[in-house]
Scaffold this motif. Structure first.
Motif, PDB file in Angstrom:
ATOM      1  N   VAL A  62       4.666  -0.737   3.004  1.00  0.00           N
ATOM      2  CA  VAL A  62       4.159   0.613   2.744  1.00  0.00           C
ATOM      3  C   VAL A  62       5.205   1.359   1.930  1.00  0.00           C
ATOM      4  O   VAL A  62       6.333   1.552   2.394  1.00  0.00           O
ATOM      5  CB  VAL A  62       3.857   1.359   4.051  1.00  0.00           C
ATOM      6  CG1 VAL A  62       3.228   2.719   3.740  1.00  0.00           C
ATOM      7  CG2 VAL A  62       2.936   0.544   4.933  1.00  0.00           C
ATOM      8  N   SER A  63       4.829   1.758   0.739  1.00  0.00           N
ATOM      9  CA  SER A  63       5.751   2.476  -0.129  1.00  0.00           C
ATOM     10  C   SER A  63       5.599   3.981   0.058  1.00  0.00           C
ATOM     11  O   SER A  63       4.514   4.480   0.334  1.00  0.00           O
ATOM     12  CB  SER A  63       5.486   2.105  -1.586  1.00  0.00           C
ATOM     13  OG  SER A  63       4.190   2.501  -1.967  1.00  0.00           O
ATOM     14  N   SER A  64       6.707   4.676  -0.121  1.00  0.00           N
ATOM     15  CA  SER A  64       6.692   6.136   0.066  1.00  0.00           C
ATOM     16  C   SER A  64       6.354   6.854  -1.221  1.00  0.00           C
ATOM     17  O   SER A  64       6.298   6.273  -2.280  1.00  0.00           O
ATOM     18  CB  SER A  64       8.054   6.600   0.581  1.00  0.00           C
ATOM     19  OG  SER A  64       9.058   6.218  -0.321  1.00  0.00           O
ATOM     20  N   GLY A 123      -2.227   5.213   3.020  1.00  0.00           N
ATOM     21  CA  GLY A 123      -3.300   4.263   2.755  1.00  0.00           C
ATOM     22  C   GLY A 123      -3.696   3.468   3.980  1.00  0.00           C
ATOM     23  O   GLY A 123      -3.190   3.695   5.083  1.00  0.00           O
ATOM     24  N   VAL A 163       0.849  -1.188   0.000  1.00  0.00           N
ATOM     25  CA  VAL A 163       0.000   0.000   0.000  1.00  0.00           C
ATOM     26  C   VAL A 163       0.884   1.237   0.000  1.00  0.00           C
ATOM     27  O   VAL A 163       2.013   1.202   0.506  1.00  0.00           O
ATOM     28  CB  VAL A 163      -0.943  -0.018   1.224  1.00  0.00           C
ATOM     29  CG1 VAL A 163      -0.166   0.054   2.526  1.00  0.00           C
ATOM     30  CG2 VAL A 163      -1.988   1.067   1.147  1.00  0.00           C
ATOM     31  N   GLN A 164       0.383   2.311  -0.566  1.00  0.00           N
ATOM     32  CA  GLN A 164       1.130   3.560  -0.545  1.00  0.00           C
ATOM     33  C   GLN A 164       0.991   4.242   0.806  1.00  0.00           C
ATOM     34  O   GLN A 164       0.010   4.028   1.537  1.00  0.00           O
ATOM     35  CB  GLN A 164       0.620   4.483  -1.652  1.00  0.00           C
ATOM     36  CG  GLN A 164       0.999   4.044  -3.047  1.00  0.00           C
ATOM     37  CD  GLN A 164       0.638   5.074  -4.100  1.00  0.00           C
ATOM     38  OE1 GLN A 164      -0.300   5.848  -3.932  1.00  0.00           O
ATOM     39  NE2 GLN A 164       1.385   5.086  -5.197  1.00  0.00           N
ATOM     40  N   ALA A 165       1.959   5.057   1.120  1.00  0.00           N
ATOM     41  CA  ALA A 165       1.907   5.831   2.356  1.00  0.00           C
ATOM     42  C   ALA A 165       0.608   6.624   2.405  1.00  0.00           C
ATOM     43  O   ALA A 165       0.181   7.203   1.398  1.00  0.00           O
ATOM     44  CB  ALA A 165       3.109   6.758   2.458  1.00  0.00           C
ATOM     45  N   PRO A 221       5.820   4.399   5.768  1.00  0.00           N
ATOM     46  CA  PRO A 221       6.840   3.409   5.373  1.00  0.00           C
ATOM     47  C   PRO A 221       7.432   2.663   6.560  1.00  0.00           C
ATOM     48  O   PRO A 221       7.763   1.479   6.438  1.00  0.00           O
ATOM     49  CB  PRO A 221       7.887   4.272   4.663  1.00  0.00           C
ATOM     50  CG  PRO A 221       7.103   5.404   4.103  1.00  0.00           C
ATOM     51  CD  PRO A 221       6.040   5.703   5.122  1.00  0.00           C
ATOM     52  N   THR A 258       6.187  -0.816   7.669  1.00  0.00           N
ATOM     53  CA  THR A 258       6.518  -2.010   6.906  1.00  0.00           C
ATOM     54  C   THR A 258       7.113  -3.085   7.811  1.00  0.00           C
ATOM     55  O   THR A 258       8.088  -2.841   8.518  1.00  0.00           O
ATOM     56  CB  THR A 258       7.516  -1.670   5.785  1.00  0.00           C
ATOM     57  OG1 THR A 258       6.874  -0.789   4.853  1.00  0.00           O
ATOM     58  CG2 THR A 258       7.979  -2.913   5.055  1.00  0.00           C
TER      59      THR A 258
END
Length: 122
Positions: A120-122, A15, A11-13, A87, A90
């Motif tokens: 969690v991606s930034s 989210g 999921v993106q940051a 992030p 994670t």
């Protein structure tokens, strides 16, 4: 008691994700339940705790106000709603049944699920 965690993913940051932990056995409702997480190269970290009835909860400072733990004893399931993900959230997330002692410690829990990866991606 056997525990099966699910709901992880990428999921993106900012989210949200909802983790579930399904338990087998008729005694689920008598256990307090906890969520822990383990990031690469780090030890298990306490995330959240919920009492057997759901009436008491506790959170790590790092997730307070963003994560919510809940349970449905009729479904033998405990949940972790994670909002505003960062992030640094994670990790592999684990659910566990509380046994005795401090709820913040890994050693206070008896049965563990297999873990579900949250990224969690930034």
């Amino acid at each position: 008691v056997q525990l099966q965690a699910s709901g992880g993913g990428l999921v993106q940051a900012g989210g949200s994700l909802r983790l579930s932990c399904a338990a087998s056995g008729r005694t689920f409702s008598s256990y307090g339940m906890g969520w822990f997480r383990q990031a690469p190269g780090k030890e298990h970290e306490f995330v959240a705790f919920i009492g057997w009835s759901g009436g008491s909860t506790d959170y790590a400072d790092s997730v307070k106000g963003r994560f919510t733990i809940s349970r449905d004893n009729a479904k033998n399931t405990v949940y972790l709603q994670m909002n505003s993900l960062k992030p640094e959230d994670t990790a592999v997330y684990y659910c566990a049944t509380y046994y005795s002692g401090s709820g913040y410690l890994v050693t206070s829990y008896k049965y563990w699920g297999q873990g579900t990866q949250v990224t969690v991606s930034s």
